[in-house]
Design an enzyme around this catalytic site. Structure first.
Site, short mmCIF file in Angstrom:
data_model
loop_
_atom_site.label_atom_id
_atom_site.label_comp_id
_atom_site.label_asym_id
_atom_site.label_seq_id
_atom_site.Cartn_x
_atom_site.Cartn_y
_atom_site.Cartn_z
N SER A 117 -27.93 -11.27 98.71
CA SER A 117 -26.65 -10.54 98.65
C SER A 117 -26.06 -10.54 97.25
CB SER A 117 -25.66 -11.22 99.61
OG SER A 117 -24.36 -10.77 99.37
N TYR A 140 -20.61 -18.26 101.72
CA TYR A 140 -21.58 -17.23 102.08
C TYR A 140 -22.47 -16.90 100.86
CZ TYR A 140 -23.52 -12.59 102.92
OH TYR A 140 -24.38 -11.51 103.01
N LYS A 179 -20.06 -4.75 113.83
CA LYS A 179 -19.64 -5.83 112.93
C LYS A 179 -18.12 -5.99 112.92
CE LYS A 179 -21.73 -6.51 109.01
NZ LYS A 179 -22.32 -6.30 107.67
N1 LIG Z 1 -24.14 -5.20 105.16
C1 LIG Z 1 -24.01 -5.55 103.89
O1 LIG Z 1 -23.23 -4.95 103.15
C2 LIG Z 1 -24.81 -6.70 103.33
C3 LIG Z 1 -24.66 -7.00 101.97
C4 LIG Z 1 -25.39 -8.05 101.45
C5 LIG Z 1 -26.26 -8.77 102.24
N2 LIG Z 1 -26.38 -8.48 103.56
C6 LIG Z 1 -27.30 -9.29 104.36
O2 LIG Z 1 -28.12 -8.42 105.14
C7 LIG Z 1 -28.46 -9.06 106.36
C8 LIG Z 1 -28.09 -8.16 107.52
O3 LIG Z 1 -26.68 -7.96 107.52
P1 LIG Z 1 -25.97 -6.89 108.44
O4 LIG Z 1 -24.98 -6.18 107.60
O5 LIG Z 1 -26.98 -6.12 109.20
O6 LIG Z 1 -25.13 -7.85 109.41
P2 LIG Z 1 -25.14 -8.03 110.98
O7 LIG Z 1 -24.11 -9.08 111.24
O8 LIG Z 1 -25.00 -6.73 111.67
O9 LIG Z 1 -26.60 -8.59 111.27
C9 LIG Z 1 -26.93 -9.96 111.30
C10 LIG Z 1 -27.75 -10.19 112.55
O10 LIG Z 1 -28.17 -11.56 112.56
C11 LIG Z 1 -27.96 -12.09 113.86
N3 LIG Z 1 -27.77 -13.54 113.72
C12 LIG Z 1 -26.74 -14.19 113.15
N4 LIG Z 1 -26.92 -15.51 113.23
C13 LIG Z 1 -28.10 -15.70 113.86
C14 LIG Z 1 -28.82 -16.85 114.26
N5 LIG Z 1 -28.35 -18.08 114.00
N6 LIG Z 1 -30.00 -16.70 114.92
C15 LIG Z 1 -30.47 -15.45 115.19
N7 LIG Z 1 -29.83 -14.33 114.84
C16 LIG Z 1 -28.65 -14.45 114.18
C17 LIG Z 1 -26.72 -11.38 114.37
O11 LIG Z 1 -26.59 -11.43 115.78
C18 LIG Z 1 -26.94 -9.98 113.83
O12 LIG Z 1 -27.70 -9.21 114.74
C19 LIG Z 1 -27.75 -10.39 106.36
O13 LIG Z 1 -28.63 -11.39 105.93
C20 LIG Z 1 -26.63 -10.20 105.35
O14 LIG Z 1 -26.22 -11.43 104.79
C21 LIG Z 1 -25.68 -7.46 104.12
#
Ligand SMILES: NC(=O)c1ccc[n+]([C@@H]2O[C@H](COP(=O)([O-])OP(=O)(O)OC[C@H]3O[C@@H](n4cnc5c(N)ncnc54)[C@H](O)[C@@H]3O)[C@@H](O)[C@H]2O)c1
Length: 310
Positions: A117, A140, A179
């Protein structure tokens, strides 16, 4: 090919599941999720299977080791709410779990493409380059930086493996709605304006972020899959845009003329300016973002309108 997508019920993971399903129709695709911030409705139309479990539970990985074998692991699961302050919980889930995944990947000789991230850069001066300004301001961002350190250690110990870290900037697009309050500013503002409410921003709306459309993020993942490289790369557009600009694009696209209501930012820490330097990902993966903020919002709006009016 057998793909595992952790966090596949979430925003980015579910989009990845559908993109892989389309591009590799013969592949076996598994999603692993605990449904804490993901939602089953993100997977309606997904033809693969779901493994339900918590990535921080070692017995889950024993079960996976005994029963499956994957060629590629896309690791998206994480606590994604950047306002969570429980350091133990954040580190256990985001950073420590990653070792279980990498250990399995070593056994399987699997490729690992994981979500890092822009949070790793905190408020260090933009443009953000992969090798500098690594000063996360919250747990985070720190957990994601520790994932990068773990990945670099495995890259060094197992040079024959392919491990790719993608430092996403601010991603927006379809399937982020579950989300809730952590969905993108673009989604939050669009929903308000479609409902006929005035958009609200922290004073004075000049916070600038590198907003990247989900289709470009998926493209970066597919390039990482196809190329034989290891490394950690920024994924953004290379251009920071302000929150005020989002409102003016939305006003234009919706044919509205809302004035912004400004209020004080309640957070001690808030990333004010992020902008990705894309030199490294351009060179190593041939990644080029296709969607400007205007194009991304235009592509995304029909989805949001449908959700709000449902
Ligand atoms: N969306 C953004 O802008 C962004 C930016 C930087 C990084 N990220 C990273 O991208 C990845 C996906 O993010 P996203 O935006 O799709 O978020 P999201 O919250 O929609 O997806 C995360 C998923 O992980 C699952 N999860 C959480 N804890 C868990 C656990 N302990 N065991 C199993 N599953 C678990 C959740 O249920 C969810 O389905 C993450 O690693 C996030 O840190 C996202």
């Amino acid at each position: 090919m057998k793909f595992l997508i952790t966090g596949g019920a979430g925003f980015i993971g579910s989009n990845l599941a559908f993109a892989l399903q389309e591009r590799y129709p013969e592949a076996k695709i598994y999603v692993l999720d605990n449904f804490s911030s993901g939602h089953f409705k993100n997977l309606i139309g997904f033809k693969g299977q779901v493994i339900t479990g918590d990535i921080s539970d070692p017995s889950l990985w024993d079960y996976v080791r005994k029963n499956f074998h994957f060629d590629v692991i896309f690791h998206e699961a994480a606590i994604t709410d950047t306002t969570v302050e429980d350091q133990y919980f954040m580190m256990k889930t985001n950073a420590d779990s990653f070792r279980y995944i990498l250990d399995l990947a070593v056994e399987w000789n699997a490729k690992v493409i994981y979500a890092s991230s822009a949070g790793v850069y905190g408020n260090s001066p933009p443009p953000m380059r992969e090798d500098k300004g690594l000063e996360p301001e919250n747990i985070y961002g720190f957990s994601k930086l520790m994932m990068d350190h773990i990945a670099m250690d495995y890259m060094e110990r197992y040079p024959e493996m392919n491990i790719v870290g993608l430092r996403y900037f601010n991603v927006y697009g379809p399937r982020e709605d579950y989300k809730g309050k952590t969905a993108s500013m673009i989604y939050q503002l669009a929903v308000k304006m479609i409902k006929g409410e005035r958009p609200r921003l922290f004073k004075w709306g000049e916070q600038r972020r590198d907003f990247v459309y989900i289709k470009d993020v998926i493209k970066a993942n597919l390039l990482a899959l196809e190329k034989n490289v290891s490394g950690i790369f920024n994924v953004g557009t290379g251009r920071a845009r302000s929150f005020n600009e989002i409102v003016s694009i939305l006003n234009k696209e919706l044919g509205t003329n809302y004035e912004i209501e400004y209020f004080d930012c309640p957070y001690d820490f808030y990333q004010k300016f992020t902008e990705a330097d894309l030199t490294k990902i351009r060179e190593a993966l041939g990644y080029e973002p296709e969607y400007s903020l205007e194009e991304g919002i235009k592509d995304y709006l029909p989805y949001i309108i449908k959700r709000v009016k449902k």
